[in-house]
Design an enzyme around this catalytic site. Sequence first.
Site, PDB file in Angstrom:
ATOM      1  N   GLU A 177       1.008  -1.134   0.155  1.00 16.35           N
ATOM      2  CA  GLU A 177       0.141   0.161  -0.405  1.00 16.35           C
ATOM      3  C   GLU A 177       0.726   1.560  -0.147  1.00 16.35           C
ATOM      4  OE1 GLU A 177      -1.871  -1.205   3.554  1.00 16.35           O
ATOM      5  OE2 GLU A 177      -0.600   0.227   5.253  1.00 16.35           O
ATOM      6  N   HIS A 195      -3.941   2.839   8.600  1.00 14.25           N
ATOM      7  CA  HIS A 195      -2.451   2.953   8.984  1.00 14.25           C
ATOM      8  C   HIS A 195      -1.532   3.852   8.920  1.00 14.25           C
ATOM      9  CE1 HIS A 195      -3.858  -1.501   7.032  1.00 14.25           C
ATOM     10  NE2 HIS A 195      -3.728  -1.605   7.875  1.00 14.25           N
TER      11      HIS A 195
END
Lengths: 395, 304
Positions: B217, B255
Amino acid sequence: MNIHEYQARELFAKFGVATQPGGVAFTPEEAEQVAAKLGGKIVVKAQIHAGGRGKGTFKNGFKGGVHLCDTPAEAREIASKMIGQVLVTHQTGPDGKEVGKVFVGEAVDIKRELYFAILLDRATAAPVVIASTEGGVDIESVAEKTPEKILRIGVDPALGLLPYQTRKIAVKLGLTGKLMSQATKLFTNLYKLFIDCDCSLVEINPLVVTAKDELLALDAKFGFDDNALYRQPEILAMRDKTEEDPREVAASEYALNYIGLDGNIACLVNGAGLAMATMDIIQYAGGSPANFLDVGGGATKDQVLAAFRIILGDKNVKGILVNIFGGIMDCNIIATGIVEAAKEIGLKIPLVVRLEGNNVEAGKKTLADSGLSLITADNILDAAQKIVAEVKKAA
Amino acid sequence: MAILVTPETKILIQGITGSFGARHAQLSLDYGTQVVAGVTPGKGGQLFADKVPIFDTVEEAVKETGATVSVVFVPPPFAADAILEGVDAGVDLVVAITEGIPVNDMVKVKHAMRGTKTRLIGPNCPGVVTPGTGPNSHGGCRIGIAPGYIHKKGNVGVVSRSGTLTYEAVWQLTTRGYGQSTCVGIGGDPVNGTSHLDIIKMFNDDPETEAIIMIGEIGGTAEEEAAAWVKEHCKKPVAGFIAGATAPPGRRMGHAGAIVSGGKGTAAAKIQAMRDAGIAVAPTPADMADTLIKHWGKSARYDS
């Protein structure tokens, strides 16, 4: 979490990082009082969480969020044109931000502008100092065009920023002679601030040498580690909710991870990675995501309900995509939550639901039996294509 | 042989009596995993689920049960200390599930672990699964919070920063008849114990792993580093996916590590690095398994 410029100066004062004298004013009268105490030439700066203030324009037509003035009366006059008004800069978007207070400071006669920052280097898992003689400008373009002008000094987290390192930086920035002791003190104290306040970033741009040969932090940008805010009550108290997206504030009250975007297809997903990937696939299918929303691994009915309220509070939203991979979570509990939320809120826009995982058949049956005009999908791509088609059809 | 853990690996759970830790300890026991001890300070001498002994310290638990892996479910303020307690007890592997550990704590942990024999996976990760041979992959080693039943024993190695995106990839593989050797969630924090590259090297050396899915990511440059290594050294087919192409810069996407800042860590740069390395990049998260299968050219029948 972000803080205002005047709050950054308060932190500087607490940690002994030299900055220009000044104070915050919430009314034009206070601005006049602060200016009177300072004496001399004054700078008045609108306090919002966005850059580009100097070049911004207020919606009342007043130009510039940063002004120099000669007298306290003039400071009052300038503050009256800023406080309570909406400032639009290249970072605020067209809606701008309402200015609730101004910083009133001593105007500084600048001789040199430098750059100094401390941040976490992910590659070494340690703090790194970035410094440059090219301050007051966009540091990214300096790094790109003249990388030799960027100084990087890695810090051993067990030792901290060492005195010899601060001297090395000072010399490379040309801060010698009388300026050297000011520089080493400022760098050391700033590192202490960085560690003690659990910062992810402290950036001083510009760090200036004044005509009187003083080294001052003139403007600062802070980033704080959200995970550490539980042990930073003083920092947490600096949070200004009026500066934040009201949808994000509402979401945080329900422990939902929400970020508002500009598109018209809302999404509700479990897991941050899958939530990001869902935004991506909406765009891949020709749509535009309205938000990032991670309801987490153990979402309750109340959270799902709150999530729907926040999503539907966004007037741009024309369709909703729910994407749940229920690993441990029972898909039927999610399905029940969706149905109750949709019924309670009175859903008037298309809703596509993709459920996969634990007890998925029961979940699909709950959706099918609900009488709601929602659309089900078998996989993420199918779901994204269906919601994009529905939104286009309705437009 | 799988990587990191096998169905025989003995694990202990730090924070076994907390609600989250207890729930997942039970799910691991149900999966057939060798959960041999729990640690909760002050509750030493008690039993978890009427059979798993609880100890006050990791040192005692290791000494009494021979556990070689510790799983940390301890709340964020105490998690860094818990990780280092596992390191001190000399376990081979600590898997930190805890989400929300201050990054400064992890910086200290990472430096304190230098020169020790312990490997750390996580924090803020779903854990590690080496599937078993029983029905719904029962009998495997399930460490952490991943759903066990979605797995199937086989030859694909999966490594990812994200939990649900890992499950998505695993489920796509399993439903197409392709099993997994080991699935590793390395976590979504900016400072973590084990990188994509560390895991890919292990998969490359593991005879049981024949192909790899790597899910990344936005944020950092770990995916680029892994891709550069794959280009030069990896003998096995790799497919990948990067989440966050539509994420705006400067915003943390759930995150702590998923943030594009200063023009670094964009999805476009990571996808380009992967393509340059000969990694087949899935255009959407719905195509992760299919992209690997096409790139690999192996039929599922052989696998099962």
